[in-house]
Design an enzyme around this catalytic site. Structure first.
Site, PDB file in Angstrom:
ATOM      1  N   GLY D 119       0.838  -1.118   0.075  1.00 34.45           N
ATOM      2  CA  GLY D 119      -0.144  -0.094   0.112  1.00 34.45           C
ATOM      3  C   GLY D 119       0.752   1.245   0.053  1.00 34.45           C
ATOM      4  O   GLY D 119       1.067   1.982   1.043  1.00 34.45           O
ATOM      5  N   SER D 121       1.449   3.835  -3.379  1.00 33.27           N
ATOM      6  CA  SER D 121       0.897   4.967  -4.173  1.00 33.27           C
ATOM      7  C   SER D 121      -0.411   5.359  -3.847  1.00 33.27           C
ATOM      8  O   SER D 121      -1.127   4.841  -3.476  1.00 33.27           O
ATOM      9  CB  SER D 121       1.048   4.382  -5.813  1.00 33.27           C
ATOM     10  N   GLU D 237      15.604  -6.627  -3.257  1.00 32.57           N
ATOM     11  CA  GLU D 237      15.637  -7.287  -4.680  1.00 32.57           C
ATOM     12  C   GLU D 237      16.536  -6.841  -5.751  1.00 32.57           C
ATOM     13  O   GLU D 237      16.420  -7.023  -6.853  1.00 32.57           O
ATOM     14  CB  GLU D 237      14.187  -7.340  -5.302  1.00 32.57           C
ATOM     15  N   GLU D 350      12.933   8.493 -15.265  1.00 28.34           N
ATOM     16  CA  GLU D 350      13.349   9.828 -14.950  1.00 28.34           C
ATOM     17  C   GLU D 350      13.760   9.925 -13.401  1.00 28.34           C
ATOM     18  O   GLU D 350      14.836  10.632 -13.234  1.00 28.34           O
ATOM     19  CB  GLU D 350      11.940  10.997 -15.284  1.00 28.34           C
TER      20      GLU D 350
END
Lengths: 348, 367, 348, 367
Positions: D119, D121, D237, D350
């Site tokens: 949980g 974004s 990861e 970006e």
């Protein structure tokens, strides 16, 4: 899943080869300090005005740089990885002395089994036969030139004794690294047939060129970053402009991409000088190094603006070194295309 | 063929040597020819064909004049010795100059008899004109100038200079700038030449101004109106920029296309550059077409960026394919170096992208 | 310099062809309003769920869109430039009706001299023969399919009558534009030899595809800009980030590059349908339009982030339309390479 | 071959169907196999080989464990059903969880018995975690959660959620965030599934929290220490990212290389992608090598950007070359779509470029 385990190649990954060694780092640091003490950027500029620095060669020999990457029985020390690390420093310093061409020739002789005490202690240079002439790369003072020709999927290594032979100096894009041109008829030479494909015989020299170009690229990138940090425009350091940051980040990725491939190539060739894997990686490394150098020097020039187009900055020195060296043993597009044309089926 | 094009060709036949078409490269260094040619272009009204008779033109319609200029560029007519005189300064003089200034300067400027330097860039401002620090302080009927300019092309050979200086230190940045016509022989001016990266990069100079006196009637345009003069002057040559880039593309690609040993792996990139070449021409023509119809079109805003970056890619490809495994041809390197300058001069590619994003696409100012 | 004037080609530049015409602008505006009234983005989404909109065709015919770019003797109106302007609007709207394929087929028939009152008033589609089957592009409801084959540097135009013939619908990357597949044996057809190279016969259809792709690219670019203006991140509109601005500026350049080439192609083909110049420009235009579409839809998706990967946004509609349409009549790399391979000597 | 590799292969022989190597694509949808396989990997200690016995590992040295994981990826072993459970949540539990939390959650999480949603974004924050608005207010021995999450992968099938919420509205943005373990069956939670652009894009959900009560002992890590949990969890990861990208490159390029009709014009681009493939592997190995030697190396910072952009280029090329003039293969399109997601998830390209510029190259923060 018996089929899977029986059809795949066994692959034990040699992680150790990618652990940085202290010896390599020591060579890098010594060379960096030493080159800085030996000459300045102004000395490089002076070679452009016809003031070469043949006096730089002896100190390089004395410091043992010509022995790095050679076998122990010839008093050599260090690995091919060490040699590429050294040449990266030479590139970074824009060394105006023929260490790269010497190393390339020595590596050819080593692969071809022709390196002995005499050749190892001579001033060597890499060369190419064009019609009736021999073009020696950075070879105005070389004693022995080495050229590799293709012959029916195999190759011929030619060793030329240049001592005392007259030579013309050909102006080059990088005036600190002129070509020597000699009439073939005038030069005593020996020929050695080699069972390997030319790409295998020049795999180590290609990796050497890649290493030097990576050094040039790293220098230009450092120069661009330094400029971006110091220079203000529209009231801010230009290094805080996002477009500038992203261009620098992309150039950095290109440099590390090339560095990884050059390291992989040196590791593979160090394990087996005539491996197809080494030949393939050396071509990809050389292509990637060409990309990195072309991109980084162009970016430095672009960021420096008008100053980058003048000798008030080091930018033209790096542009000329990069552009002079990039085509050596094949330009990037050519090498990429050749590797792709060979590739069939699985990538590895 | 239109009448004017026939007449222009006849003019060229008269004024250029018979072997010019095949030997133009050798005439590039013929300064005497270049000087004589510019004077003849002026006298016969071919220099700026859309301008009035007597001022280097013959009152041709805009597009017809452009056809003439394209034809000239295509035939590689001799370059002017001091390109900014007729290209940048003369239009500014015509728009902003007093009758006295026009009377005094226009003719020698257009005929190539007097060179001009453009006094814009400064050490800490670069292409950011609004930040310039050179000052011009009014004292009696004089301005007294102090400061420094850099990257000033051909300052060492110039008779005059359009100098941008701060005349109002209290005004917002770009509102306090004026343009002065400065006699480069004035006491207090020192010119230092800077060595460039190669022969294809025009000479640069640093110019130092130490209490240089400039008569007040040498103000070009309004007091504190220098920004308008600068913008207008730089925009005048817009059409010639795409024509120039279009021809540069052809020049760069010609040896690649002519090479019987051209490797096939590069064909995709070559084709892309052929598309760029045509797109520069066609975008230029669209831009002229829109202006002719009196319609606002944003596309002229991309011509500088697109053209200069395309030329750089073409020059890089020609350099790459021109190398014979180890030896790089010096002339192709020089052309590549020249193409690197094209994305810097007259607003870098970065500035161009900002301008397109803000003025054409409507994105907010900011970093 | 007599030699110069006698060796160069005379070239009078047709500036007038590049002055925007009011008639073209009127077509664009009418089509934009009309498409907006006819269907919504949700209607396009519904075609993805197997709910096609065959009802959109009749209004298109009624409004005369199928007549644009046809000769006056067939009640046609407007030029090839007008047709490309119309198709750009169709692309911008992601029109889920087979106007592009109809126009492509009509233009082939026109070039081949086969367009008559019957064919001009039929539902046409562009097709390709693959083995024993006919693949009709966006052709589930077409009455006549047109395919062009190469034959020894010349070409063969095949006209198939599909009315009443059963067809399979093949799922496509853009579900609003499915292929129809028919067994060749089942279809009555006529063959017409054509003296021109296939690239010439498909030059006008290629320009049509280019125009539609430019519209898709322009839509995606507009969508990206709108998002960049509205969306805030790290406390600012993302449209104020320089890297975002530069990416949008670059995409805009690609769109205008393609638009210029498509216009040039339509002008050249309008002046002479079988000109080598028109064929060449049509290939460059199609390649450039493919570049612009691929780049713009990818940029829109990237800027929208996770939302761009869902049907909450229009981004996937544009991605699918672009990627479905780009390979039609040759992908960009292929077309660029072909034009380059042909090019010898001077560019023009 | 090392002993552990031999043992791992024997394990795979035992647990996977005989035809798995040739038919793995067909087994992708075999959810039963995928579940059984994850449980077996946990039970036999191959799931996270560097972890202790009993926790899905067998205490292997880091590089040896990585060799095992590369081998598994190379043989295309069945994917975990809920990849973030073992990949992101379990490491966070092990680092930050209380003994009770570890006892309760670790085993079912690693065995794949309970799915997790991340949980993070939010509608107006996107990848900018510091701007999140969901609140968790302490009331007695409960936190009361209100707010909304978006782009939450697999929220509709998850048993639990690591929820990042603001627990101190007065602290600077990223200092007032905590991580809570939320039972997705709690009253007040609504999950809405969002349709994705294609089957290769994992399902997204919106999750609404309306006065959801979470026991205070379900705080993971310190109060207001959620930022550390998030950063640590996402970094775990890293090695698997380059291995994944390296294999994705091979998967994308294999049909291109196998195609006997591959056009030669694309060879330069193909070769460039072959270089990218090797460079991803070698950069990954350099990064592991530096870590093994205890040396700081900045290169791991480029792996995400370089890898995901390379995979996208490779998928685009495969898509282009896979089209048969008009028809685009659906599977290659799906792979291309998946590659578009890779430059967005876990920090867009970006953001990655900013991070490289600032943290590696030392450029100043700013726009």
């Amino acid at each position: 899943m018996n089929e899977a385990t029986s059809t795949v190649t066994d692959r034990v990954i040699d992680w150790d080869a990618y652990i940085p060694r202290e010896e390599t780092q020591a060579i890098v640091e010594a060379a960096r300090d030493h080159f800085a003490a030996l000459f300045s950027a102004d000395d490089i500029r002076r070679t452009y005005d016809g003031d070469p620095r043949p006096d730089l060669w002896e100190p390089l020999v004395e410091h043992g740089y010509t022995l790095i990457g050679l076998p122990e029985e010839l008093d050599g020390l260090g690995t091919l990885v060490d040699l590429t690390a050294l040449l990266e420093e030479a590139g970074r310093a824009l060394l105006p002395a023929p260490l790269l061409t010497h190393a390339m020739a020595a590596q050819v002789l080593l692969t071809a089994g022709l390196l002995d005490e005499t050749t190892a202690s001579s001033r060597l240079a890499f060369a190419r036969i064009r019609g009736g002439t021999l073009h020696v790369f950075d070879g105005t003072d070389a004693d022995i030139a080495v050229a590799v020709d293709s012959a029916d999927g195999m190759s011929v290594v030619r060793v030329f004794t240049l001592t005392g032979v007259d030579r013309d100096v050909i102006p080059a894009v990088d005036p600190s690294r002129p070509f020597a041109r000699l009439a073939l008829d005038d030069i005593p030479s020996r020929e050695h047939a080699c069972a390997e494909h030319r790409d295998v015989v020049v795999a180590a020299p290609r990796t050497c060129v890649a290493a030097e170009l990576i050094g040039v690229a790293a220098r230009a990138l450092d120069g661009a970053i330094t400029h971006a940090l110091g220079r203000e425009q529209f009231g801010r350091s230009i290094g805080s402009f996002q477009a500038v940051k992203h261009q620098l980040a992309d150039a950095y990725v290109l440099v590390e991409r090339a560095r990884s491939l050059a390291l992989g190539s040196a590791v593979a060739l160090g394990a087996s000088r005539d491996s197809a894997e080494g030949s393939r990686l050396s071509r990809l490394a050389k292509a990637a190094a060409g990309d990195a150098a072309a991109q980084s020097v162009a970016l430095q020039t672009q960021l420096l603006g008008a100053m980058g187009l003048t000798f008030e900055s080091d930018s033209p020195l790096a542009v000329r070194r990069a552009r002079h060296t990039i085509p050596l043993l094949g330009n990037p597009g050519e090498l990429y295309a050749a590797v792709a044309a060979e590739a069939l089926g699985a990538v590895r | 063929m239109t009448d004017s094009l026939t007449q222009f060709r006849s003019f060229l036949d008269t004024v250029l040597p018979d072997d010019y078409a095949v030997a133009y490269a050798g005439y590039r260094e013929d300064e005497d020819l270049r000087r004589r040619f510019q004077a003849a272009m002026f006298d016969e009204g071919w220099l700026i064909p859309e301008w009035p008779h007597g001022l280097g033109g013959r009152d041709l319609p805009r597009t017809e004049a452009l056809t003439i200029r394209i034809e000239g560029a295509r035939l590689r007519i001799p370059r002017e010795m001091n390109i900014q005189a007729a290209g940048v300064v003369a239009p500014a003089l015509r728009t902003f100059g007093t009758p006295e200034q026009q009377e005094r300067y226009l003719r020698p400027t257009l005929r190539g008899e007097a060179w001009w330097a453009l006094g814009m860039s400064e050490p800490d401002a670069g292409s950011d004109l609004a930040s310039l620090r050179t000052t011009a302080v009014r004292r009696g009927d004089m301005f007294v100038v102090n400061g420094q300019k850099v990257w000033t092309t051909q300052a060492d050979g110039s008779r005059w200079c359009t100098l941008y200086a701060r005349t109002d230190a209290t005004a917002p940045k770009h509102r306090g700038i004026s343009c002065l016509i400065v006699d480069m022989d004035s006491p207090g001016i020192t010119v230092r030449r800077i060595r460039t990266a190669g022969p294809s990069i025009e000479s640069f100079c640093e110019v130092f101004f130490d209490d240089v006196e400039v008569p007040a009637d040498q103000l070009l345009g309004e007091l504190n109106g220098g920004w308008r003069v600068a913008v207008s002057a730089l925009e005048h040559e817009r059409d010639m920029i795409w024509v120039h880039n279009w021809l540069e593309m052809q020049r760069a690609l010609a040896p690649v296309l002519d090479d019987p040993a051209r490797p096939s792996y590069a064909n995709e990139r070559v084709g892309r550059l052929l598309a760029d070449t045509e797109a520069i021409r066609l975008t230029g023509m669209r831009s002229v077409g829109a202006r002719t119809a009196g319609i606002y079109s944003p596309i002229s805003g991309i011509l500088k960026l697109f053209g200069s970056e395309s030329v750089q890619r073409a020059a890089a490809l020609a350099l790459e394919l021109g190398a014979d495994e180890d030896e790089v041809p010096l002339d192709r390197f020089d052309e590549y170096l020249e193409s690197m300058a094209a994305t810097i001069y007259g607003g870098t590619s970065e500035v161009q992208r900002n301008i397109i994003a803000e003025r054409v696409l409507g994105l907010p100012k900011g970093a």
